[in-house]
Motif scaffolding. Structure first.
Motif, short mmCIF file in Angstrom:
data_model
loop_
_atom_site.label_atom_id
_atom_site.label_comp_id
_atom_site.label_asym_id
_atom_site.label_seq_id
_atom_site.Cartn_x
_atom_site.Cartn_y
_atom_site.Cartn_z
N LYS A 109 20.21 -12.71 -23.62
CA LYS A 109 20.24 -12.03 -22.31
C LYS A 109 21.60 -12.32 -21.67
CE LYS A 109 15.26 -12.47 -21.62
NZ LYS A 109 14.17 -13.04 -20.78
N PRO A 110 22.62 -11.52 -22.04
CA PRO A 110 23.95 -11.77 -21.50
C PRO A 110 24.05 -11.42 -20.01
CG PRO A 110 23.95 -9.79 -22.82
CD PRO A 110 22.59 -10.41 -22.98
N VAL A 111 25.10 -11.92 -19.38
CA VAL A 111 25.38 -11.53 -18.00
C VAL A 111 25.43 -10.01 -17.94
CG1 VAL A 111 27.16 -11.55 -16.20
CG2 VAL A 111 26.59 -13.66 -17.40
N GLY A 112 24.83 -9.46 -16.92
CA GLY A 112 24.75 -8.01 -16.76
C GLY A 112 23.41 -7.44 -17.18
N THR A 113 22.55 -8.26 -17.80
CA THR A 113 21.22 -7.81 -18.20
C THR A 113 20.34 -7.68 -16.96
OG1 THR A 113 21.39 -8.94 -20.33
CG2 THR A 113 19.17 -8.34 -19.59
N VAL A 114 19.75 -6.52 -16.78
CA VAL A 114 18.85 -6.29 -15.65
C VAL A 114 17.62 -5.55 -16.16
CG1 VAL A 114 18.55 -5.30 -13.35
CG2 VAL A 114 20.81 -6.14 -14.06
N CYS A 115 16.47 -6.08 -15.83
CA CYS A 115 15.19 -5.45 -16.17
C CYS A 115 14.65 -4.75 -14.93
CB CYS A 115 14.20 -6.50 -16.66
SG CYS A 115 14.76 -7.33 -18.16
N PHE A 116 14.21 -3.52 -15.13
CA PHE A 116 13.71 -2.66 -14.05
C PHE A 116 12.26 -2.29 -14.32
CE2 PHE A 116 18.21 -1.88 -14.20
CZ PHE A 116 18.60 -1.53 -12.92
N ALA A 117 11.54 -2.05 -13.25
CA ALA A 117 10.22 -1.42 -13.34
C ALA A 117 10.06 -0.50 -12.14
CB ALA A 117 9.12 -2.47 -13.35
N TRP A 118 9.53 0.67 -12.40
CA TRP A 118 9.22 1.64 -11.35
C TRP A 118 7.73 1.96 -11.48
CZ3 TRP A 118 13.46 2.00 -14.53
CH2 TRP A 118 14.73 2.07 -13.93
N CYS A 119 7.05 2.03 -10.36
CA CYS A 119 5.64 2.44 -10.35
C CYS A 119 5.47 3.62 -9.43
CB CYS A 119 4.75 1.31 -9.84
SG CYS A 119 4.62 -0.12 -10.92
N GLN B 162 0.84 -1.20 0.00
CA GLN B 162 0.00 0.00 0.00
C GLN B 162 0.88 1.25 0.00
OE1 GLN B 162 -2.82 -0.43 3.22
NE2 GLN B 162 -3.81 -2.17 2.25
N ALA B 163 1.88 1.22 -0.88
CA ALA B 163 2.83 2.32 -1.00
C ALA B 163 2.48 3.20 -2.19
CB ALA B 163 4.24 1.74 -1.16
N GLU B 164 3.14 4.34 -2.27
CA GLU B 164 2.95 5.24 -3.41
C GLU B 164 3.92 4.96 -4.54
OE1 GLU B 164 0.82 6.66 -0.15
OE2 GLU B 164 3.00 6.47 -0.14
N LEU B 165 5.09 4.41 -4.20
CA LEU B 165 6.11 4.11 -5.21
C LEU B 165 6.67 2.72 -4.99
CD1 LEU B 165 6.79 7.40 -4.48
CD2 LEU B 165 8.35 6.91 -6.32
N SER B 166 7.11 2.12 -6.10
CA SER B 166 7.80 0.84 -5.99
C SER B 166 8.86 0.75 -7.08
CB SER B 166 6.82 -0.34 -6.11
OG SER B 166 6.28 -0.41 -7.41
N VAL B 167 9.81 -0.13 -6.83
CA VAL B 167 10.81 -0.47 -7.84
C VAL B 167 10.99 -1.98 -7.78
CG1 VAL B 167 12.80 -0.11 -6.29
CG2 VAL B 167 13.09 0.02 -8.78
N ALA B 168 11.20 -2.57 -8.96
CA ALA B 168 11.47 -4.00 -9.04
C ALA B 168 12.62 -4.24 -10.00
CB ALA B 168 10.23 -4.76 -9.51
N VAL B 169 13.42 -5.26 -9.69
CA VAL B 169 14.54 -5.64 -10.55
C VAL B 169 14.61 -7.15 -10.68
CG1 VAL B 169 15.90 -3.58 -10.02
CG2 VAL B 169 16.21 -5.63 -8.64
N SER B 170 14.95 -7.58 -11.89
CA SER B 170 15.21 -8.99 -12.15
C SER B 170 16.30 -9.05 -13.20
CB SER B 170 13.93 -9.69 -12.64
OG SER B 170 14.14 -11.08 -12.74
N GLY B 171 17.36 -9.79 -12.92
CA GLY B 171 18.46 -9.79 -13.86
C GLY B 171 19.42 -10.94 -13.70
N ILE B 172 20.50 -10.86 -14.46
CA ILE B 172 21.53 -11.88 -14.48
C ILE B 172 22.83 -11.21 -14.02
CG2 ILE B 172 22.75 -13.60 -15.87
CD1 ILE B 172 20.31 -13.26 -17.88
N ALA B 173 23.15 -11.37 -12.75
CA ALA B 173 24.33 -10.71 -12.18
C ALA B 173 25.62 -11.47 -12.50
CB ALA B 173 24.17 -10.55 -10.68
N GLY B 174 25.51 -12.74 -12.83
CA GLY B 174 26.68 -13.52 -13.21
C GLY B 174 27.33 -14.21 -12.02
N PRO B 175 28.43 -14.88 -12.24
CA PRO B 175 29.17 -14.90 -13.50
C PRO B 175 28.55 -15.78 -14.58
CG PRO B 175 30.30 -16.27 -11.90
CD PRO B 175 29.14 -15.64 -11.19
N GLY B 176 27.68 -16.72 -14.22
CA GLY B 176 27.02 -17.57 -15.20
C GLY B 176 25.58 -17.15 -15.40
N GLY B 177 24.88 -17.92 -16.21
CA GLY B 177 23.45 -17.71 -16.41
C GLY B 177 23.07 -16.90 -17.63
#
Length: 169
Positions: free
Chosen positions: A117-127, A97-112
């Motif tokens: 979607k190479p290592v270092g790819t991060v998807c963000f969302a802000w609301c 029940q907040a006014e703002l949010s942030v979310a992240v999902s990504g591949i920090a590595g070293p594998g994956g």
């Protein structure tokens, strides 16, 4: 304190000032950062006035269970995608029940990583309320650097939303 941690602390302090001035509350939904954004926010004394809750949902099952990320979204786009990050941010916003949010999902590595979607790819969302923004970045560096860049970018996006009421490119 290493320079990236100092910058993160400064960003978190600025975020806190803005949230307090606007009497707003922020929440986080994190995967690849493992709670790093929430940790940065709560470094700041008095953060209980502007930070409600944070979720670390590393697995798809927990993204679904705790943040209501649709199974079909995960199946169609994969965990590291803007649609999943958006669903995570929206789920956290509603649950806290907040006014703002942030979310992240990504591949920090070293594998994956993959060619798509190479290592270092991060998807963000802000609301901010009913408005959401998504971005994908590919950060260079090792796991620690990718996670630090991710925390910095997440905080900068929240600050932009509070200062300009939109996310700039």
């Amino acid at each position: 304190m290493p320079s990236d941690q100092l910058q993160i602390t400064q960003l978190a302090a600025r975020l806190g000032e803005l949230l307090l001035a606007q009497q707003a509350v922020v929440t986080t939904a994190e995967s690849c950062t493992g709670g790093g954004i929430a940790e940065a926010i709560t470094r700041i004394a008095g953060s209980s006035a502007w930070f409600e809750a944070g979720w670390v949902t590393y697995s798809n099952a927990q993204k679904q269970a705790l943040l209501a990320v649709p199974e079909q979204t995960l199946a169609s786009y994969g965990a590291v995608s803007e649609p999943v990050a958006k669903a995570m941010a929206e789920g956290a916003l509603v649950r806290a029940q907040a006014e703002l949010s942030v979310a992240v999902s990504g591949i920090a590595g070293p594998g994956g990583g993959t060619p798509q979607k190479p290592v270092g790819t991060v998807c963000f969302a802000w609301c901010k309320g009913a408005i959401s923004y998504t971005r994908t970045y590919v950060f260079a560096g090792d796991r620690q650097q990718v996670r630090a860049y991710t925390v910095q970018t997440a905080l900068k996006g929240l600050i932009q939303l509070l200062e300009t009421d939109k996310l700039l490119d």
